[in-house]
Enzyme design. Structure first.
Site, PDB file in Angstrom:
ATOM      1  N   HIS A  57       0.842  -1.192   0.000  1.00 22.43           N
ATOM      2  CA  HIS A  57       0.000   0.000   0.000  1.00 22.43           C
ATOM      3  C   HIS A  57       0.882   1.249   0.000  1.00 22.43           C
ATOM      4  O   HIS A  57       2.094   1.156   0.236  1.00 22.43           O
ATOM      5  CB  HIS A  57      -0.932   0.016   1.217  1.00 22.43           C
ATOM      6  CG  HIS A  57      -0.203  -0.002   2.517  1.00 22.43           C
ATOM      7  ND1 HIS A  57      -0.082  -1.130   3.290  1.00 22.43           N
ATOM      8  CD2 HIS A  57       0.466   0.965   3.164  1.00 22.43           C
ATOM      9  CE1 HIS A  57       0.630  -0.848   4.353  1.00 22.43           C
ATOM     10  NE2 HIS A  57       0.985   0.409   4.309  1.00 22.43           N
TER      11      HIS A  57
HETATM   12  C1  T46 Z   1       2.856   0.654   6.901  1.00 22.21           C
HETATM   13  C2  T46 Z   1       3.635  -0.581   7.167  1.00 22.21           C
HETATM   14  C3  T46 Z   1       5.105  -0.314   7.342  1.00 22.21           C
HETATM   15  C4  T46 Z   1      -4.524  -0.612  13.293  1.00 22.21           C
HETATM   16  O1  T46 Z   1      -5.625  -0.897  13.821  1.00 22.21           O
HETATM   17  N1  T46 Z   1      -3.777   0.429  13.773  1.00 22.21           N
HETATM   18  C5  T46 Z   1      -2.571   0.773  13.230  1.00 22.21           C
HETATM   19  O2  T46 Z   1      -1.946   1.742  13.705  1.00 22.21           O
HETATM   20  C6  T46 Z   1      -2.077   0.004  12.125  1.00 22.21           C
HETATM   21  C7  T46 Z   1      -0.734   0.365  11.490  1.00 22.21           C
HETATM   22  C8  T46 Z   1      -2.831  -1.030  11.644  1.00 22.21           C
HETATM   23  N2  T46 Z   1      -4.034  -1.332  12.236  1.00 22.21           N
HETATM   24  C9  T46 Z   1      -4.805  -2.493  11.735  1.00 22.21           C
HETATM   25  C10 T46 Z   1      -5.277  -2.384  10.292  1.00 22.21           C
HETATM   26  C11 T46 Z   1      -5.311  -3.830   9.836  1.00 22.21           C
HETATM   27  O3  T46 Z   1      -6.550  -4.402  10.211  1.00 22.21           O
HETATM   28  O4  T46 Z   1      -3.939  -3.622  11.785  1.00 22.21           O
HETATM   29  C12 T46 Z   1      -4.217  -4.495  10.684  1.00 22.21           C
HETATM   30  C13 T46 Z   1      -2.943  -4.758   9.917  1.00 22.21           C
HETATM   31  O5  T46 Z   1      -2.575  -3.573   9.218  1.00 22.21           O
HETATM   32  P1  T46 Z   1      -1.868  -3.620   7.783  1.00 22.21           P
HETATM   33  O6  T46 Z   1      -2.341  -4.787   7.019  1.00 22.21           O
HETATM   34  O7  T46 Z   1      -1.981  -2.281   7.157  1.00 22.21           O
HETATM   35  O8  T46 Z   1      -0.340  -3.887   8.231  1.00 22.21           O
HETATM   36  P2  T46 Z   1       0.962  -3.901   7.354  1.00 22.21           P
HETATM   37  O9  T46 Z   1       2.006  -4.596   8.168  1.00 22.21           O
HETATM   38  O10 T46 Z   1       0.713  -4.395   5.979  1.00 22.21           O
HETATM   39  O11 T46 Z   1       1.365  -2.340   7.197  1.00 22.21           O
HETATM   40  C14 T46 Z   1       1.753  -1.585   8.330  1.00 22.21           C
HETATM   41  C15 T46 Z   1       1.016  -0.234   8.373  1.00 22.21           C
HETATM   42  O12 T46 Z   1      -0.410  -0.450   8.292  1.00 22.21           O
HETATM   43  C16 T46 Z   1       1.416   0.673   7.252  1.00 22.21           C
HETATM   44  O13 T46 Z   1       0.978   1.985   7.534  1.00 22.21           O
HETATM   45  O14 T46 Z   1       3.350   1.570   6.260  1.00 22.21           O
HETATM   46  O15 T46 Z   1       3.154  -1.343   8.271  1.00 22.21           O
END
Ligand code: T46
Length: 139
Positions: free
Chosen positions: A51
């Site tokens: 993303h």
């Molecule tokens: C990024 C990379 C480096 C939350 O509820 N609060 C938060 O602060 C974050 C970051 C995520 N979430 C929830 C949203 C999703 O349901 O946690 C779940 C996993 O998030 P995501 O799939 O976006 O995680 P990554 O590891 O793919 O990405 C994360 C960050 O979301 C993103 O901003 O830049 O780490």
């Protein structure tokens, strides 16, 4: 500041006593820090990210172990290996990111410029590319 770049933090100490690194907002970290989160216990074969953000700036620091971060501004793609807590990877808004090759026991700490808000994410690569054509910064 470039769209993505490694920041080398100051290490206080030496091999005899160990090291301390201090991070302050608008000093070592080039923004106000509104949120801190960390990613851990990721199986080796898992890839995360895929993303871009519309407005949020982040600094990624691998506190333990190693992880690869692929960044893509729509023209240039680069892969950084983070494996040292004295280095951070700054990522500006509008940069696609993918994380892979998490080593066992790796801990990836992220400092973010704003609260979590799903509407700040662009999770579709084609939309990311299209927005780049229309604007310099995806919205
Ligand atoms: C990024 C990379 C480096 C939350 O509820 N609060 C938060 O602060 C974050 C970051 C995520 N979430 C929830 C949203 C999703 O349901 O946690 C779940 C996993 O998030 P995501 O799939 O976006 O995680 P990554 O590891 O793919 O990405 C994360 C960050 O979301 C993103 O901003 O830049 O780490």
């Amino acid at each position: 500041m470039k769209n993505f770049q490694i920041i080398n933090f100051k290490k206080i100490g030496n091999t005899d006593v160990g090291y301390l690194t201090a991070l302050e907002e608008n000093r070592e970290i080039p923004f106000n820090i509104r949120r801190v989160y960390y990613i851990y216990n990721v199986p080796k074969e898992i890839e995360r990210g895929f993303h871009a953000h519309k407005r949020i700036k982040q600094v990624l620091i691998c506190m333990s172990g190693s992880v690869k971060i692929k960044v893509d501004d729509g023209n240039e793609k680069r892969i950084f290996e983070l494996n040292n807590p004295s280095k951070g990877l700054y990522i500006s808004p509008g940069i696609w990111r993918e994380m892979s090759d998490f080593s066992q026991n790796s801990v990836l700490l992220v400092l973010a410029s704003d609260y979590y808000n799903e509407s700040d994410y662009i999770r579709d690569y084609e939309r990311f590319k299209k927005n780049l054509v229309k604007n310099d910064e995806p919205r």
